[in-house]
Design an enzyme around this catalytic site. Structure first.
Site, PDB file in Angstrom:
ATOM      1  CG  ASP A  14      -1.741  -1.236   1.395  1.00  0.00           C
ATOM      2  OD1 ASP A  14      -2.139  -1.811   0.373  1.00  0.00           O
ATOM      3  OD2 ASP A  14      -1.999  -1.630   2.547  1.00  0.00           O
ATOM      4  CD  GLU A 225      -8.811  -2.700  -1.498  1.00  0.00           C
ATOM      5  OE1 GLU A 225      -9.334  -2.769  -0.368  1.00  0.00           O
ATOM      6  OE2 GLU A 225      -8.056  -3.592  -1.930  1.00  0.00           O
TER       7      GLU A 225
HETATM    8  O1  FUB Z   1      -3.350  -3.593   3.307  1.00  0.00           O
HETATM    9  C1  FUB Z   1      -4.678  -3.801   3.705  1.00  0.00           C
HETATM   10  C2  FUB Z   1      -5.618  -3.469   2.592  1.00  0.00           C
HETATM   11  O2  FUB Z   1      -5.310  -4.240   1.454  1.00  0.00           O
HETATM   12  C3  FUB Z   1      -5.539  -2.055   2.100  1.00  0.00           C
HETATM   13  O3  FUB Z   1      -6.144  -1.135   2.955  1.00  0.00           O
HETATM   14  C4  FUB Z   1      -6.202  -2.216   0.780  1.00  0.00           C
HETATM   15  O4  FUB Z   1      -6.059  -1.132  -0.076  1.00  0.00           O
HETATM   16  C5  FUB Z   1      -5.533  -3.470   0.272  1.00  0.00           C
HETATM   17  O5  FUB Z   1      -4.292  -3.206  -0.305  1.00  0.00           O
END
Ligand code: FUB
Length: 324
Positions: A14, A225
Site C-alpha cells: 500500500d 479501494e
Molecule cells: O493492506 C490492507 C488493505 O489491502 C488495504 O487497505 C487495501 O487497499 C488493500 O491493499
C-alpha cells in the site's frame, strides 16, 4: 515486467509516495506473518506498525527509517493498521491511517511529526466523521488539502450507505445489477489538518464516456479501494483499485471533487489479490508505486512495494514506460 522490491528485510504494501525535502518518501503498510487464514474480509492483513522509507534518486539505496507509529501508541485503535498516507503543511508532517476502533469499525486517524520520517504522535481520537479505509491526502496548488478514502468488503464502505454504520452489511458485500456502484469519498481538511471542514464528506462520481455513473456490475471499472489523487497539467487524476478484478484504473476531472470520467488502466493484475498504488513526480519524471506478492511466493498478506516509471501521451492517457 516487475521492478525489484524497494526493500526485502520487511514486507511492505500500500505505498503512498510523496516528495518531501527533495527526496521520495514512501509510507507503506508493514505486512507481517500471521496464522490468520485468507478471507474476503481481509482479516489476514493484521498489521501493527508503520515504517517510513525514503530514497533519492530512484534506483538508489532505500532507507528504512524504522518504526514511525505503532498500534499501542493509539488509544482508539484495536487492530489492523491498514494503508496510510502522509501530507505536509504549516511546516509539519501528518500521517493519516485507517484502523479498527474498539468496536471493530474502521476509522481514520491522524498523527503529527516535525519530520517526514516520523516518529508520529497520534491524536487521541480518530478524525470526527471519518470511516472506512485507505486515506489518500492531496494538497492542491492553492494549499487546500483533501482526504480521499473508502474501500469495499473488509473496508466497510458498503456499511455506510445510510450515513450510519450498518453491521449487517459487513464482509464481502456490495450492490449488484444495473445500479450505480458505491462511490469513494472525499473531505476537505481543516487548516490544522486534524479535522474535516464543515463541508463534511462528499461522494466522488466516476462516470463513463457517456456521462453515466459507472454501474455496480461493471467490476472492471468500478471503484473498490485504494484511492489516489494527483494533478497533471491542470487536470485532476483520481486513480483506484478495482478490487476483485485487480486493476489500477484512473479517471480524470476538472476539480478535486470530480466528477471524474473513466480514463483507462495503469496496471494489470499483479501476483496477489490486492493491488494498491500511488503516483508521484520526481525531477520531471512520473512514477507508479505499487505492491505484489512475488517475494513471498504469492502469500497474500506478505507483499512488497515496487516502483515503475509511467508516461502520459498527448491526450493525458497514462501507461507504464516501456523502458524502465
Ligand atoms: O493492506 C490492507 C488493505 O489491502 C488495504 O487497505 C487495501 O487497499 C488493500 O491493499
Amino acid at each position: 515486467m516487475a521492478s525489484a522490491p524497494l526493500v526485502t528485510h520487511i514486507y511492505t504494501a500500500d505505498p503512498s509516495a510523496h516528495v518531501f525535502e527533495g527526496k521520495i518518501y514512501v509510507y507503506p503498510s508493514h505486512d507481517r506473518e500471521t496464522d490468520i487464514q485468507f478471507n474476503d474480509n481481509g482479516d489476514q492483513y493484521d498489521m501493527a506498525d508503520y515504517h517510513v522509507l525514503s530514497l533519492s534518486p530512484p534506483g538508489s539505496e532505500v532507507t528504512d527509517h524504522g518504526v514511525a507509529l505503532t498500534v499501542s501508541d493509539v488509544p482508539w485503535v484495536s487492530k489492523q493498521l491498514w494503508a496510510p498516507d502522509a501530507a505536509t503543511k504549516n511546516g509539519k508532517y501528518y500521517l493519516y491511517f485507517p484502523a479498527r476502533d474498539k468496536e471493530g469499525i474502521f476509522r481514520i486517524g491522524v498523527a503529527v511529526s516535525d519530520k517526514p520520517s516520523g516518529p508520529f504522535k497520534p491524536d487521541a481520537e480518530p478524525i470526527p466523521g471519518s470511516f472506512s479505509i485507505d486515506p489518500a491526502s492531496f494538497v492542491d496548488d492553492n494549499s487546500s488539502a483533501y482526504l480521499y478514502f473508502g474501500g469495499l468488503w473488509g473496508g466497510q464502505l458498503q456499511c455506510w450507505t445510510s450515513g450510519k454504520f450498518d453491521d449487517s452489511m459487513s464482509g464481502p458485500q456490495e450492490p449488484s445489477g444495473n445500479v450505480p456502484a458505491l462511490l469513494p469519498r472525499v473531505a476537505k481538511l481543516s487548516d490544522d489538518m486534524h479535522k474535516f471542514t464543515s463541508e463534511g464528506v462528499k461522494e466522488i462520481e466516476i462516470r463513463d464516456e457517456h456521462g453515466q455513473l459507472i454501474q455496480a456490475d461493471d467490476h472492471d471499472r468500478r471503484f473498490f479501494e485504494a484511492p489516489w489523487m494527483h494533478k497533471y497539467k491542470g487536470k485532476y487524476y483520481f486513480s483506484y483499485s478495482t478490487g476483485d478484478t485487480h486493476y489500477i484504473a484512473y479517471a480524470i476531472g476538472d476539480s478535486p471533487y470530480g466528477p471524474f470520467t473513466y480514463g483507462g488502466r495503469i496496471l494489470e493484475p499483479v501476483v496477489g489479490w490486492t493491488t494498491h498504488h500511488s503516483i508521484v513526480e520526481f525531477q520531471g519524471k512520473w512514477y507508479l508505486f505499487y505492491h505484489d506478492c512475488e517475494l513471498s511466493k504469492g502469500v497474500d498478506h506478505l507483499r512488497s512495494v515496487r516502483m515503475r516509471e509511467i508516461v502520459y501521451d498527448e491526450h493525458g492517457k497514462i501507461s507504464l514506460a516501456e523502458k524502465q
